[in-house]
Design an enzyme around this catalytic site. Structure first.
Site, PDB file in Angstrom:
ATOM      1  N   CYS A 136      -3.268   7.705  -9.656  1.00 51.08           N
ATOM      2  CA  CYS A 136      -2.126   7.022 -10.256  1.00 51.08           C
ATOM      3  C   CYS A 136      -1.570   6.051  -9.230  1.00 51.08           C
ATOM      4  O   CYS A 136      -2.139   5.873  -8.153  1.00 51.08           O
ATOM      5  CB  CYS A 136      -1.065   8.007 -10.732  1.00 51.08           C
ATOM      6  SG  CYS A 136      -0.169   8.860  -9.412  1.00 51.08           S
ATOM      7  N   ASP A 137      -0.471   5.431  -9.549  1.00 49.97           N
ATOM      8  CA  ASP A 137       0.067   4.376  -8.705  1.00 49.97           C
ATOM      9  C   ASP A 137       0.379   4.871  -7.304  1.00 49.97           C
ATOM     10  O   ASP A 137      -0.024   4.279  -6.312  1.00 49.97           O
ATOM     11  CB  ASP A 137       1.331   3.805  -9.357  1.00 49.97           C
ATOM     12  CG  ASP A 137       1.812   2.551  -8.667  1.00 49.97           C
ATOM     13  OD1 ASP A 137       0.969   1.711  -8.329  1.00 49.97           O
ATOM     14  OD2 ASP A 137       3.026   2.409  -8.474  1.00 49.97           O
TER      15      ASP A 137
END
Length: 510
Positions: A423-424
């Site tokens: 994810c980010d």
């Protein structure tokens, strides 16, 4: 289950570029959040107006008139910016870039009269990039035995020169920019226009720019503001859990299918755990709900403006517990009301939207699926996407439509031994998804497959299978082009996890 082979076209586009830039900014802040929190605690507890005033720690004069440096000032002036600069340098040129970036940033810090967070976020990566280009000039031309000598002296000389440039030229320029940004924020507050920022912030969050917005923009400005006033409203513009809570509550009551069934669990993860990414797929499923998110965000910001409330330090993750712990002593009423009112407004608007479309949703086959969101995403892309087209509805039974013809061959081509959720930031939603799949694999008696979580920026091409939210898959492909990629809509309970387990069992993985 949607997979992508190594021969797939390398994705790109403006959206990916924006996400990558935002991730780069937040990547300098996120790993150092613990230091910001530590500074917030020290400031709250030991300054002169704190509950435990200690001159030697708080940095205020002793009763006998002795001046004390303390911890508060040096931490915000030197420690935090240098940590940011080091991380930014490492992201560009590993350890060598981190060292040179830190040296150069000292010049910026000393040459400016304010905390140089923005300066550190620019100078750290810039200095590392310059060092990288300098090293290329004599790459492969150094005689054996002189490598360490050349490397150390070149880094020292470049670092010295950049520190001088930072002191004389860079610091005044960044100080002017920083003061300008602070003045703009203050003007918005005084004019009562700060709530309008939510019009940009809330859609940006849903597009997985939440960490970039919060830690790349608001945190540096907020820390500077907090040093001057003891608190900052900027820490709550993105981190307020109220808007997400209201949307999830509406789904729990008025939603249909899997969305309704999963909403209560998502509430716990979002509101108590602080992982806001969990509610983004719900908004993407019903894009009109962005109105509810914006209205809730604006309500929360307006409430904090009205009560002049704020946090002492960043609330990371954006859990209600983290928010309350970091709330300034004179801001509890405003902060709590901002969360409650933001949740109420977003809930009411979300409930109206969901009720208006409930009959149509119930009439759909596999009610509550995400086909509308997929179609909209393809329309935005302007072309068909093999990744999106192959997505399975989140409400189907586990294992249905296991692997399309041709995809089994892709898996056989590269046996799965390592799975990475990305994810980010690599801390929130990816950690949650990794835990869910890891437990499923363990229950299936499979011990030879590792399941970990990482930030997309830290992915390598050595992993076998990468799992991301569909909005982040394109960036993951750029980092791991030869890996197999699976896109999910919901990290918490995607049926694709069962498909992956079934696939591992069919291949005899144990």
């Amino acid at each position: 289950m949607t997979t992508t082979s190594a021969e797939a076209k390398r994705p790109g586009g403006a959206r990916v570029a924006v996400q990558r830039f935002g991730t780069f900014l937040s990547g300098m802040i996120m790993p150092n959040i613990a230091a910001f929190i530590a500074w917030g605690f020290i400031t709250a507890l030991f300054i002169q107006v704190g509950p435990f005033p200690i001159p030697e720690i708080g940095g205020f004069p002793s009763p006998d008139g002795t001046e004390n440096i303390g911890l508060v000032g040096p931490m915000i002036t030197y420690l935090l910016p240098l940590l940011i600069a080091n991380m930014g340098g490492r992201m560009v040129y590993d350890t060598r870039g981190g060292v040179v970036g830190t040296i150069a940033t000292v010049g910026v810090i000393v040459g400016a009269g304010i905390p140089m967070f923005i300066g550190a976020m620019i100078m750290g990566p810039l200095a590392a990039w310059i060092m990288k280009q300098v090293d290329r000039l004599w790459e492969g031309k150094i005689k054996a035995g002189f490598e360490m000598l050349v490397n150390n002296f070149s880094a020292g000389i470049v670092g010295m020169l950049l520190a001088l440039v930072g002191f004389y030229a860079f610091a005044p320029a960044v100080e002017a920019v920083s003061n300008g940004l602070e003045a703009a924020v203050n003007w918005l507050v005084l004019a009562g226009l700060l709530p309008l920022v939510s019009i940009l912030v809330e859609p940006g969050k849903v597009l997985f720019l939440n960490n970039a917005i919060n830690h790349g923009v608001f945190t540096p400005l907020g820390v500077q503001q907090s040093e001057e006033t003891g608190k900052s409203i900027l820490f709550l513009i993105e981190a307020n859990p109220g808007p997400g809570l209201g949307i999830l509550l509406a789904f729990a009551i008025f939603g249909v299918g899997l969305a309704r069934a999963s909403a209560p669990g998502a509430i716990i993860i979002q509101f108590l755990g602080g992982i806001h990414e969990i509610y983004f797929p719900y908004v993407l499923m019903k894009p009109l709900l962005i109105i509810a998110a914006i209205a809730g965000g604006m309500t929360g910001v307006a409430t904090n403006v009205l009560f002049s409330s704020g946090l002492r330090a960043p609330a990371a993750p954006g859990s209600i517990f983290a928010v309350l712990i970091q709330t300034a002593s004179d801001s509890y009423v405003g902060v709590i009301l901002s969360v409650v009112l933001a949740a109420t407004v977003s809930f009411v608007i979300s409930a109206i939207i969901l009720r208006a479309s409930r009959k149509r949703d119930l009439e759909k086959e596999n009610a509550g699926d995400l086909s509308a969101a997929i179609a909209q995403t393809q329309a935005n892309k302007g072309k068909e996407s093999s990744v999106l087209s192959g997505l399975q509805a989140e409400g189907v039974a586990a294992g249905a439509g296991l692997v399309a013809e041709g995809e089994q061959a892709a898996f056989e081509h590269k046996p799965i031994h390592s799975i990475v959720f990305a994810c980010d930031a690599g801390m929130g939603s990816s950690a949650m998804g990794a835990t869910v799949l890891r437990n499923k694999i363990k229950k299936a008696g499979i011990d030879s497959v590792t399941v970990t979580n990482k930030a997309i920026a830290n992915l390598t091409d050595e992993v076998d299978l990468v799992i991301t939210h569909q909005d982040l898959t394109e960036r993951a492909k750029l980092q791991s082009p030869s890996a197999l990629h699976v896109s999910v809509e919901n990290f918490m309970n995607s049926p694709k996890y069962d498909e992956i387990v079934n696939l591992l069992e069919s291949e005899g993985v144990r």
